[in-house]
Write an enzyme that holds these catalytic residues in place. Structure first.
Site, PDB file in Angstrom:
ATOM      1  N   ALA A  40       0.843  -1.200   0.000  1.00 30.79           N
ATOM      2  CA  ALA A  40       0.000   0.000   0.000  1.00 30.79           C
ATOM      3  C   ALA A  40       0.872   1.240   0.000  1.00 30.79           C
ATOM      4  O   ALA A  40       2.064   1.172   0.296  1.00 30.79           O
ATOM      5  CB  ALA A  40      -0.910   0.002   1.227  1.00 30.79           C
TER       6      ALA A  40
ATOM      7  N   GLU B  17       3.323   1.249  -6.307  1.00 27.79           N
ATOM      8  CA  GLU B  17       3.558   0.674  -4.983  1.00 27.79           C
ATOM      9  C   GLU B  17       3.787  -0.839  -5.072  1.00 27.79           C
ATOM     10  O   GLU B  17       4.618  -1.389  -4.349  1.00 27.79           O
ATOM     11  CB  GLU B  17       2.377   0.978  -4.044  1.00 27.79           C
ATOM     12  CG  GLU B  17       2.274   2.435  -3.630  1.00 27.79           C
ATOM     13  CD  GLU B  17       3.409   2.913  -2.723  1.00 27.79           C
ATOM     14  OE1 GLU B  17       4.113   2.069  -2.121  1.00 27.79           O
ATOM     15  OE2 GLU B  17       3.615   4.136  -2.631  1.00 27.79           O
TER      16      GLU B  17
ATOM     17  N   GLU C  47       7.299  -2.008  -3.650  1.00 27.18           N
ATOM     18  CA  GLU C  47       7.301  -2.781  -2.406  1.00 27.18           C
ATOM     19  C   GLU C  47       7.530  -4.270  -2.622  1.00 27.18           C
ATOM     20  O   GLU C  47       8.045  -4.945  -1.735  1.00 27.18           O
ATOM     21  CB  GLU C  47       5.990  -2.563  -1.625  1.00 27.18           C
ATOM     22  CG  GLU C  47       5.861  -1.136  -1.104  1.00 27.18           C
ATOM     23  CD  GLU C  47       4.833  -0.973   0.005  1.00 27.18           C
ATOM     24  OE1 GLU C  47       4.064  -1.913   0.266  1.00 27.18           O
ATOM     25  OE2 GLU C  47       4.811   0.113   0.614  1.00 27.18           O
TER      26      GLU C  47
ATOM     27  N   SER D 183     -11.185   5.978   8.298  1.00 29.69           N
ATOM     28  CA  SER D 183     -11.571   6.500   9.611  1.00 29.69           C
ATOM     29  C   SER D 183     -12.529   7.666   9.440  1.00 29.69           C
ATOM     30  O   SER D 183     -12.167   8.813   9.710  1.00 29.69           O
ATOM     31  CB  SER D 183     -10.326   6.996  10.367  1.00 29.69           C
ATOM     32  OG  SER D 183      -9.410   5.966  10.581  1.00 29.69           O
TER      33      SER D 183
ATOM     34  N   GLY E 168     -14.783   8.986  11.015  1.00 26.09           N
ATOM     35  CA  GLY E 168     -15.074   9.812  12.179  1.00 26.09           C
ATOM     36  C   GLY E 168     -14.173  11.021  12.304  1.00 26.09           C
ATOM     37  O   GLY E 168     -14.563  12.036  12.881  1.00 26.09           O
TER      38      GLY E 168
ATOM     39  N   GLU F 191      12.797   6.759   0.616  1.00 27.66           N
ATOM     40  CA  GLU F 191      14.027   6.709   1.411  1.00 27.66           C
ATOM     41  C   GLU F 191      13.765   6.434   2.894  1.00 27.66           C
ATOM     42  O   GLU F 191      14.687   6.024   3.599  1.00 27.66           O
ATOM     43  CB  GLU F 191      14.855   7.982   1.226  1.00 27.66           C
ATOM     44  CG  GLU F 191      14.118   9.239   1.659  1.00 27.66           C
ATOM     45  CD  GLU F 191      14.999  10.481   1.667  1.00 27.66           C
ATOM     46  OE1 GLU F 191      16.121  10.405   1.150  1.00 27.66           O
ATOM     47  OE2 GLU F 191      14.545  11.503   2.215  1.00 27.66           O
TER      48      GLU F 191
ATOM     49  N   GLU G 116      11.447   4.205   3.935  1.00 29.98           N
ATOM     50  CA  GLU G 116      10.580   3.025   3.924  1.00 29.98           C
ATOM     51  C   GLU G 116      11.425   1.746   4.000  1.00 29.98           C
ATOM     52  O   GLU G 116      12.353   1.574   3.211  1.00 29.98           O
ATOM     53  CB  GLU G 116       9.769   3.054   2.620  1.00 29.98           C
ATOM     54  CG  GLU G 116       8.421   2.397   2.690  1.00 29.98           C
ATOM     55  CD  GLU G 116       7.624   2.606   1.400  1.00 29.98           C
ATOM     56  OE1 GLU G 116       6.450   2.248   1.398  1.00 29.98           O
ATOM     57  OE2 GLU G 116       8.183   3.093   0.398  1.00 29.98           O
TER      58      GLU G 116
END
Lengths: 182, 182
Positions: free
Chosen positions: A76, A92, A96, A113, A115, A140, A142
């Site tokens: 992700a 990604e 990744e 989220s 809320g 850099e 990650e």
């Protein structure tokens, strides 16, 4: 879809950072009273359910500072300015996992989220994945470790809380259904 | 689970609000370089998958200021200070739906946005629900509309983005599996 709308009376910028922005909105509630809403603005993200030829799922382990622990997630990442989500998803996946695909399929999007944040995550399915000859570079700051797991192994990782985030929990149940049908 | 740990060099409080707190942590990355992490602290939440006797799911529609629209979600709410999550779950079920149960079952927990927030949501299953004689009060800034839907109707609501959040998307696929087996 404007039921119970809360009209903004004023919006105050409390913090503008590298990734998130925090606003406090004074709102007019449906009952005519005033209220306050603390809101995080986020650029949005993508996540990829990547399946190998032998029906394993590619997961990445990474440290999540907000949780002060490492967790195992589907690949992700954040959407860059003006980037289309499907481009982010492919980028990604490549950065990744070191895999790519010519058949990226959109699954669905959801707020993580609602809320307090406007973050939307767009989910994609990557099948028929092929290894890149040269692995793309990570950001850099990650650091991730890859794993290929079966659905059964993923179930165990949920039980022992190695898998511990919403998109990956969703991916498990979505996949369980998908693999039964395909 | 401390792989790729990012040690905190210093933590700066940027905002402390009614519900969320924003910190910017300067961290030592695994490669020895320094980085910054923007972090939202949140008290955590619960959500309840409530099933009626005729196998319908109880959903609530509410306006979400962060998204500037109303969406349909499973009943959910924030954990109050020192409240055990199962108490929050029963309270939110009663307040938002007017039903209660003696058989609340824990399903699982997950982080909603591990990239920037520590929010954990705890999911519960409420079966054998019974209507309260007197509906509990909602929070004073909370306005919701109830609906009972079949799994098929929920599927349509995902397609047309009325259902548009992670916990409810998870609930759909979890339920699909659960109802097949029960």
């Amino acid at each position: 879809m404007k039921k119970f709308e809360e009209k903004t009376i004023q919006s105050e910028l409390k913090y503008k950072g590298r990734i998130i922005t925090l606003l406090v909105d004074e709102v007019l509630l449906p009952n005519g009273k005033k209220g306050n809403r603390e809101i995080i603005k986020h650029p949005g993200a993508v996540a990829v359910i990547a399946i190998t030829e032998d029906r394993k799922i590619i997961l990445v382990e990474q440290y999540r500072k907000a949780l002060e622990r490492s967790i195992v997630e589907i690949p992700a990442g954040k959407i860059e300015p003006n980037e289309r989500p499907e481009i982010t998803a492919l980028r990604e996946l490549e950065e990744e996992t070191g895999y790519t695909t010519e058949t990226l399929q959109y699954i669905q999007s959801f707020a993580t989220s609602p809320g307090f944040a406007d973050e939307i995550i767009h989910l994609y399915l990557a099948e028929n994945i092929v290894k890149l000859e040269e692995k793309a570079d990570l950001d850099e700051d990650e650091f991730v470790e890859l794993m290929h797991v079966t659905l059964q192994e993923m179930d165990t990782m949920i039980t022992n809380k190695e898998v511990y985030d919403a998109k990956t929990a969703f991916a498990y149940h979505w996949l369980k259904d998908y693999l039964k049908q395909n």
